[in-house]
Design a protein around this motif. Structure first.
Motif, PDB file in Angstrom:
ATOM      1  N   ALA B 217       0.834  -1.206   0.000  1.00 25.62           N
ATOM      2  CA  ALA B 217       0.000   0.000   0.000  1.00 25.62           C
ATOM      3  C   ALA B 217       0.864   1.249   0.000  1.00 25.62           C
ATOM      4  O   ALA B 217       2.009   1.223   0.452  1.00 25.62           O
ATOM      5  N   ASP B 218       0.318   2.357  -0.542  1.00 23.82           N
ATOM      6  CA  ASP B 218       1.063   3.598  -0.441  1.00 23.82           C
ATOM      7  C   ASP B 218       0.454   4.550   0.590  1.00 23.82           C
ATOM      8  O   ASP B 218       1.106   5.441   1.077  1.00 23.82           O
ATOM      9  N   SER B 219      -0.841   4.362   0.906  1.00 24.34           N
ATOM     10  CA  SER B 219      -1.414   5.159   1.981  1.00 24.34           C
ATOM     11  C   SER B 219      -2.302   4.264   2.840  1.00 24.34           C
ATOM     12  O   SER B 219      -2.702   3.187   2.397  1.00 24.34           O
ATOM     13  N   VAL B 220      -2.579   4.734   4.041  1.00 25.81           N
ATOM     14  CA  VAL B 220      -3.296   3.879   4.982  1.00 25.81           C
ATOM     15  C   VAL B 220      -4.220   4.726   5.864  1.00 25.81           C
ATOM     16  O   VAL B 220      -3.917   5.885   6.142  1.00 25.81           O
ATOM     17  N   SER B 221      -5.369   4.144   6.227  1.00 28.26           N
ATOM     18  CA  SER B 221      -6.245   4.753   7.224  1.00 28.26           C
ATOM     19  C   SER B 221      -6.509   3.710   8.293  1.00 28.26           C
ATOM     20  O   SER B 221      -6.709   2.538   7.975  1.00 28.26           O
ATOM     21  N   VAL B 222      -6.498   4.131   9.538  1.00 23.33           N
ATOM     22  CA  VAL B 222      -6.724   3.185  10.624  1.00 23.33           C
ATOM     23  C   VAL B 222      -8.022   3.543  11.347  1.00 23.33           C
ATOM     24  O   VAL B 222      -8.241   4.705  11.702  1.00 23.33           O
ATOM     25  N   LEU B 223      -8.883   2.548  11.531  1.00 21.80           N
ATOM     26  CA  LEU B 223     -10.124   2.740  12.277  1.00 21.80           C
ATOM     27  C   LEU B 223     -10.036   1.990  13.598  1.00 21.80           C
ATOM     28  O   LEU B 223      -9.420   0.930  13.683  1.00 21.80           O
ATOM     29  N   ARG B 224     -10.646   2.586  14.619  1.00 21.66           N
ATOM     30  CA  ARG B 224     -10.764   1.868  15.892  1.00 21.66           C
ATOM     31  C   ARG B 224     -12.099   2.226  16.526  1.00 21.66           C
ATOM     32  O   ARG B 224     -12.407   3.399  16.693  1.00 21.66           O
ATOM     33  N   ARG B 225     -12.887   1.235  16.830  1.00 24.00           N
ATOM     34  CA  ARG B 225     -14.208   1.433  17.431  1.00 24.00           C
ATOM     35  C   ARG B 225     -15.032   2.480  16.688  1.00 24.00           C
ATOM     36  O   ARG B 225     -15.609   3.382  17.285  1.00 24.00           O
ATOM     37  N   GLY B 226     -15.022   2.405  15.393  1.00 23.93           N
ATOM     38  CA  GLY B 226     -15.852   3.282  14.595  1.00 23.93           C
ATOM     39  C   GLY B 226     -15.266   4.655  14.338  1.00 23.93           C
ATOM     40  O   GLY B 226     -15.871   5.471  13.648  1.00 23.93           O
ATOM     41  N   LEU B 227     -14.103   4.951  14.897  1.00 25.86           N
ATOM     42  CA  LEU B 227     -13.491   6.265  14.720  1.00 25.86           C
ATOM     43  C   LEU B 227     -12.275   6.171  13.813  1.00 25.86           C
ATOM     44  O   LEU B 227     -11.552   5.175  13.830  1.00 25.86           O
ATOM     45  N   TYR B 228     -12.046   7.251  13.051  1.00 24.23           N
ATOM     46  CA  TYR B 228     -10.797   7.366  12.299  1.00 24.23           C
ATOM     47  C   TYR B 228      -9.731   7.799  13.288  1.00 24.23           C
ATOM     48  O   TYR B 228      -9.856   8.858  13.909  1.00 24.23           O
ATOM     49  N   VAL B 229      -8.683   6.989  13.494  1.00 22.13           N
ATOM     50  CA  VAL B 229      -7.708   7.333  14.529  1.00 22.13           C
ATOM     51  C   VAL B 229      -6.355   7.720  13.951  1.00 22.13           C
ATOM     52  O   VAL B 229      -5.454   8.088  14.703  1.00 22.13           O
ATOM     53  N   GLY B 230      -6.201   7.636  12.645  1.00 21.73           N
ATOM     54  CA  GLY B 230      -4.928   8.062  12.087  1.00 21.73           C
ATOM     55  C   GLY B 230      -4.685   7.452  10.734  1.00 21.73           C
ATOM     56  O   GLY B 230      -5.459   6.621  10.260  1.00 21.73           O
ATOM     57  N   GLY B 231      -3.591   7.877  10.100  1.00 15.42           N
ATOM     58  CA  GLY B 231      -3.261   7.342   8.786  1.00 15.42           C
ATOM     59  C   GLY B 231      -2.320   8.266   8.070  1.00 15.42           C
ATOM     60  O   GLY B 231      -1.739   9.172   8.682  1.00 15.42           O
ATOM     61  N   GLY B 232      -2.170   8.029   6.789  1.00 18.62           N
ATOM     62  CA  GLY B 232      -1.269   8.854   5.996  1.00 18.62           C
ATOM     63  C   GLY B 232      -0.472   7.995   5.043  1.00 18.62           C
ATOM     64  O   GLY B 232      -0.874   6.863   4.736  1.00 18.62           O
ATOM     65  N   ALA B 233       0.677   8.513   4.611  1.00 22.25           N
ATOM     66  CA  ALA B 233       1.520   7.744   3.698  1.00 22.25           C
ATOM     67  C   ALA B 233       2.176   6.600   4.457  1.00 22.25           C
ATOM     68  O   ALA B 233       2.632   6.785   5.583  1.00 22.25           O
ATOM     69  N   VAL B 234       2.210   5.428   3.839  1.00 19.88           N
ATOM     70  CA  VAL B 234       2.780   4.265   4.509  1.00 19.88           C
ATOM     71  C   VAL B 234       4.256   4.494   4.798  1.00 19.88           C
ATOM     72  O   VAL B 234       4.780   4.066   5.832  1.00 19.88           O
ATOM     73  N   SER B 235       4.933   5.222   3.905  1.00 15.85           N
ATOM     74  CA  SER B 235       6.374   5.423   4.089  1.00 15.85           C
ATOM     75  C   SER B 235       6.676   6.237   5.338  1.00 15.85           C
ATOM     76  O   SER B 235       7.773   6.174   5.875  1.00 15.85           O
ATOM     77  N   ASP B 236       5.684   7.003   5.830  1.00 17.89           N
ATOM     78  CA  ASP B 236       5.928   7.814   7.025  1.00 17.89           C
ATOM     79  C   ASP B 236       5.645   7.067   8.324  1.00 17.89           C
ATOM     80  O   ASP B 236       5.813   7.615   9.401  1.00 17.89           O
ATOM     81  N   MET B 237       5.159   5.845   8.203  1.00 19.76           N
ATOM     82  CA  MET B 237       4.713   5.171   9.423  1.00 19.76           C
ATOM     83  C   MET B 237       5.451   3.860   9.650  1.00 19.76           C
ATOM     84  O   MET B 237       5.809   3.175   8.706  1.00 19.76           O
ATOM     85  N   THR B 238       5.644   3.542  10.938  1.00 22.71           N
ATOM     86  CA  THR B 238       6.228   2.243  11.251  1.00 22.71           C
ATOM     87  C   THR B 238       5.096   1.275  11.608  1.00 22.71           C
ATOM     88  O   THR B 238       3.996   1.700  11.931  1.00 22.71           O
TER      89      THR B 238
END
Lengths: 367, 512
Positions: B217-238
């Motif tokens: 993937a090149d970008s990512v969004s993370v959901l937790r308990r129905g909320l958007y909790v973060g994301g962005g470019a995959v290269s910026d995240m561990t």
């Protein structure tokens, strides 16, 4: 959130146990009321007064000592056939062979009675033997279905329905041939067992002993299914056969045992039809009690104790049939229309299960 | 090929969700989620089970109507209130499980997937059109092959081709690799990524595997308990950051230490087992396996290679056609008596479906193993509900099952709590043999960690554990020895210390 939900609720419904009970009762009651409303529309369409109809059902079913006894008399076989459907239903099987087990059981009792009566056996001995015969025959018939289900994965509903036709044909075969009483000219029957050998009414009433037997069996089977390890294992199997297998429960034996109980109940109903009502086996045994029992059991949600109450209700509808026919000039089939409506609406309202917010436990699924 | 690609280039669709909210009764499944997927992106949607991923996707696909929120396709607001509307907008979905008709050919499957079939199909013209279509695609599946003969990877390719054939340029992939071997998964995700990179398609992939996110993937969004909790470019995240976003502040139980020399005299031997599947076809053939006490043997394999039939046969849910199971040298049958004699317990997958009776109470469900023994049964057959409730109350407390009362029907509990109730039932006694199948399927992180720790605990106490899992990472993490099952047979056995992902993957695929 939980408090806001439970505040307007009656206090009793705060306990999840009572909620479940309330839901169990509410759904059949909703179905009954809906069926009554739809049936009223049917009566209005025919130009009849629905209120008069329901008043007559009350009068003809419970209005006098005579009509009450008539009702209980008619309820007797329905209790037994209702139980015959309920016990397999608890273990998850839809067996509709009670009609066949009743007919074949009643026929076997009548057939065994002939030589016993001819040999001059004491009435008590003859009744015990023929009752045993009727129960064993009914049990054997339904156990075939149970075995086909467990051993050969044959659909139990179809198997039990088809075996019912075979059972009726078997009775007709013998009644019209080998075991026909030459005196029964217009309606082929077995030789009558005679007044001395027939079961009398419960003392002080005109209700035959089949009603008492139904009551006792209902209580015993309720205890068996809800208070014993056998009943627990049966409920686990009915609720989730895979889980039951994974627990090592003897699913096959449980199914056979429940089939045997079912067939024995229906066979006993046949025994009382022969020894308390007809005095012989003939086509009158094929009266649809087995099929009405399905409806009784569904309305009682397969609870043996509730079956007694529902069977009495249905006994009343049947007992009032004659009165309604005479007073309202409605055909005999009217009661069948009402029963059919109740059944269809009941099956539809089963889907309400778990959908009425009032009866749902405060959910913590999100947690 | 260059020409063909040029012809279909730059047709990828961009999609944007603004403030998507979905409320079911009192449950907020999706709470003000905004996500932007640019044309040609490969966007991963990460989250635990129940985080709202599938609710979001179902809102996009028109299966659900969001309570609030907007959907923008290529920057313009779109109203998608039916799946057909989603199709018209060019949004297609590849489901977790195949939606192909096995007895039809590839060509037939593709043609019938169209919504606008004429009453009489001109097969000659259709096949010519399909052949021309296949020419333009970067990967192919033989058109005349019956789908039943395709390998899982080919089927997944066909699912994707089907969407492209329907001209769906925004592809939603729902955990697309759960039925594939690691090599097949890498190949297919690689192909899809290349198509996205060329701007042919846009991809939104639901997953819970970090490896797939970081690799493709090149970008990512993370959901937790129905909320958007973060994301962005995959290269910026561990991976660590992503995992923390997914789990939140939940305390996760540390995996129990694996004790080195567990002494146990338990020995389980599966001896030449043969099991048929529901159609009477052989599913398990000549399977031999030994498991010692204090050892976890993990069976890895692609779903549908006989693992579930094997577990069912050991659990008494399916007859053994041939062969025998021996425990400590004595023959074992899947009966209640032998379960008790040999102290055999089981943790099946999806416990609500396979190990409980929904409408029975928590207390009753906890009593399945003990209801017919004293003290719960008097005289051998008389139930004592008060004993049942007392025992359940104890176990509910010690296994921290969250339930309003022991009398609540178990179906009202959340997945993790159902699993804990089953753990309480199966693991609270003396366990000698434990059969575990996909224990973590559909559970949240905290529950997964809890269960894995419990399984290791039982191993440390000397139980012989058979673990069957479709999740290779789970097998690698828990097992002392790993066996690969392919085509109904054990084809490879290796101690965990010497295990190598690629070798195992090759054996899973059946060519090694």
């Amino acid at each position: 959130m939980e408090q806001a939900q439970s505040a307007p609720m009656p206090r009793l419904l705060a306990n999840p146990r009572w909620k479940a009970v309330a839901e169990t009762v509410a759904i059949p009651v909703i179905a009954l009321v809906t069926a009554a409303i739809v049936f009223s529309g049917f009566l209005l369409f025919l130009g009849k007064n629905p209120l008069q109809f329901f008043a007559l059902v009350w009068q003809g079913g419970f209005g006098s000592a005579f009509s009450l006894q008539n009702t209980l008399q008619r309820a007797a076989p329905l209790i037994l056939t209702g139980l015959a459907f309920a016990i397999p239903a608890i273990i998850g099987l839809t067996m509709i062979g009670a009609e066949g087990a009743l007919v074949l059981g009643g026929f076997a009792a009548a057939a065994l009675a002939v030589p016993l009566v001819a040999a001059g056996s004491p009435p008590m001995l003859m009744l015990v033997l023929t009752a045993g015969m009727a129960m064993c025959t009914g049990a054997a018939l339904i156990m075939i279905v149970g075995w086909l289900r467990h051993g050969r994965q044959v659909n139990e509903t179809i198997a039990s329905l088809l075996l019912t036709y075979i059972a009726i044909a078997t009775m007709n075969f013998f009644v019209e041939g080998l075991l026909r009483d030459p005196a029964s000219a217009n309606k082929p029957s077995t030789v009558p067992i005679g007044k001395d050998y027939m079961i009398g009414p419960i003392p002080g009433t005109e209700v035959h002993w089949g009603f008492a037997a139904g009551l006792v069996l209902a209580v015993l089977l309720w205890l068996l299914m809800s208070r014993t390890t056998f009943g627990f294992a049966a409920r686990v199997t009915g609720g989730n056969p895979r889980a039951a297998q994974a627990q090592g429960l003897p699913v096959g034996m449980l199914i056979l045992a429940c089939s045997a109980i079912s067939g024995a109940c229906a066979g006993l109903a046949g025994f009382y039809e022969v020894t308390a009502i007809h005095g012989q086996a003939n086509a009158s045994l094929v009266a649809g009690f087995g099929f009405t029992g399905i409806l009784v059991s569904f309305l009682a949600r397969h609870n043996p104790l509730a079956i007694v109450i529902v069977a009495i209700l249905f006994g009343a509808i049947e007992a009032s049939g004659g009165l309604i026919q005479r007073r309202m000039d409605l055909p005999d089939a009217t009661a069948a229309v009402l029963q059919g409506l109740i059944f269809v609406i009941l099956l539809a309202s089963e889907t309400l299960q778990g959908r009425i917010a009032l009866f749902q436990p405060a959910s913590d699924k999100r947690a | 090929m260059t020409l063909a690609v040029a012809k279909t280039a730059a047709r990828a669709i961009g999609l944007e969700c603004r403030g998507m909210t979905k409320i079911f009764g009192s449950l907020v499944a999706l709470d003000d989620v905004s996500i932007t997927v640019k044309p040609g992106a490969f966007h991963a949607l990460l989250g635990e089970n129940g985080a709202g991923k599938s609710t979001l996707v179902k809102c996009i696909m028109g299966f659900y109507q969001p309570t609030r929120g907007q959907l923008l396709v290529n920057g313009a607001e779109a109203r998608i209130d039916t799946p057909a509307a989603a199709r018209d907008a060019g949004i297609g979905m590849v489901y977790q499980h195949f939606t192909l008709v096995p007895c039809l050919t590839v060509a037939e499957n593709m043609v019938i997937s169209r919504g606008d079939l004429p009453a009489v199909i001109d097969w000659k013209a259709e096949k010519a059109a399909l052949a021309a279509f296949m020419e333009r695609m970067p990967f192919r599946v033989p058109l005349e092959a019956p789908v039943a003969n395709l390998a899982a990877g080919e089927k997944q390719k066909l699912e994707i081709l089907k969407q492209l054939y329907l001209d769906q340029r925004f592809l939603i992939l729902d955990e697309p690799t759960s039925v594939l071997t690691p090599a097949e998964a890498d190949e297919i995700l690689g192909l899809v990524r290349d198509m996205a990179a060329r701007g042919d398609i846009t991809v939104l992939m639901i997953t819970h595997k970090f490896r797939e996110v970081t690799a493709f993937a090149d970008s990512v969004s993370v959901l937790r308990r129905g909320l958007y909790v973060g994301g962005g470019a995959v290269s910026d995240m561990t991976t660590d950051q992503m995992s923390r976003l997914m789990i939140g502040e939940t305390k996760v139980r540390k995996s129990a230490a694996r004790l080195a020399d567990v002494v146990s005299d338990t020995k389980v031997e599966l001896n030449a087992l043969y099991v048929d599947d529901s159609d009477g076809m052989p599913a398990v053939e000549a399977l031999d396996l030994k498991i010692a006490g204090g050892e976890i043997v993990g069976i890895a394999g692609v779903s549908g290679n006989g693992q579930s039939e094997l577990v069912e046969a050991i659990s008494g849910q399916r007859p053994l056609k041939d062969g025998r199971i021996f425990i400590n040298g004595r023959p074992f049958d899947a009966t209640r008596k032998d379960y008790d004699t040999f102290k055999v317990f089981g943790l099946p997958e999806e416990p609500l479906k396979n190990a409980t009776v929904r409408r029975m109470s928590v207390a009753e469900n906890i009593a399945f193993r003990s209801f017919d023994k004293p003290p719960m049964a008097g005289l051998g057959w008389w139930l004592r509900p008060s004993e049942m409730r007392r025992k359940a109350t104890d176990l509910i407390a010690s296994y921290r099952v969250k339930t309003p009362s022991p009398d609540t029907p178990i179906e009202n509990l959340s997945g993790g709590n159902v699993q804990r109730a089953v753990l309480a039932r199966e693991l609270s006694g003396d366990v000698r043999v434990l059969v575990v199948a996909n224990p973590c399927f559909g559970l949240d992180f905290a529950s997964v960690a809890e269960i894995r720790a419990q399984i290791i605990d039982q191993r440390n106490k000397g139980a012989a554990v058979l673990l069957v899992s479709e999740d290779l990472d789970e097998v690698l993490e828990l097992s002392d020895r790993i066996a690969v099952m392919s085509g109904g047979r054990i084809t490879y056995v290796v101690p965990a210390a010497e295990a190598d992902r690629n070798t195992i993957g090759k054996h899973m695929a059946g060519h090694a």
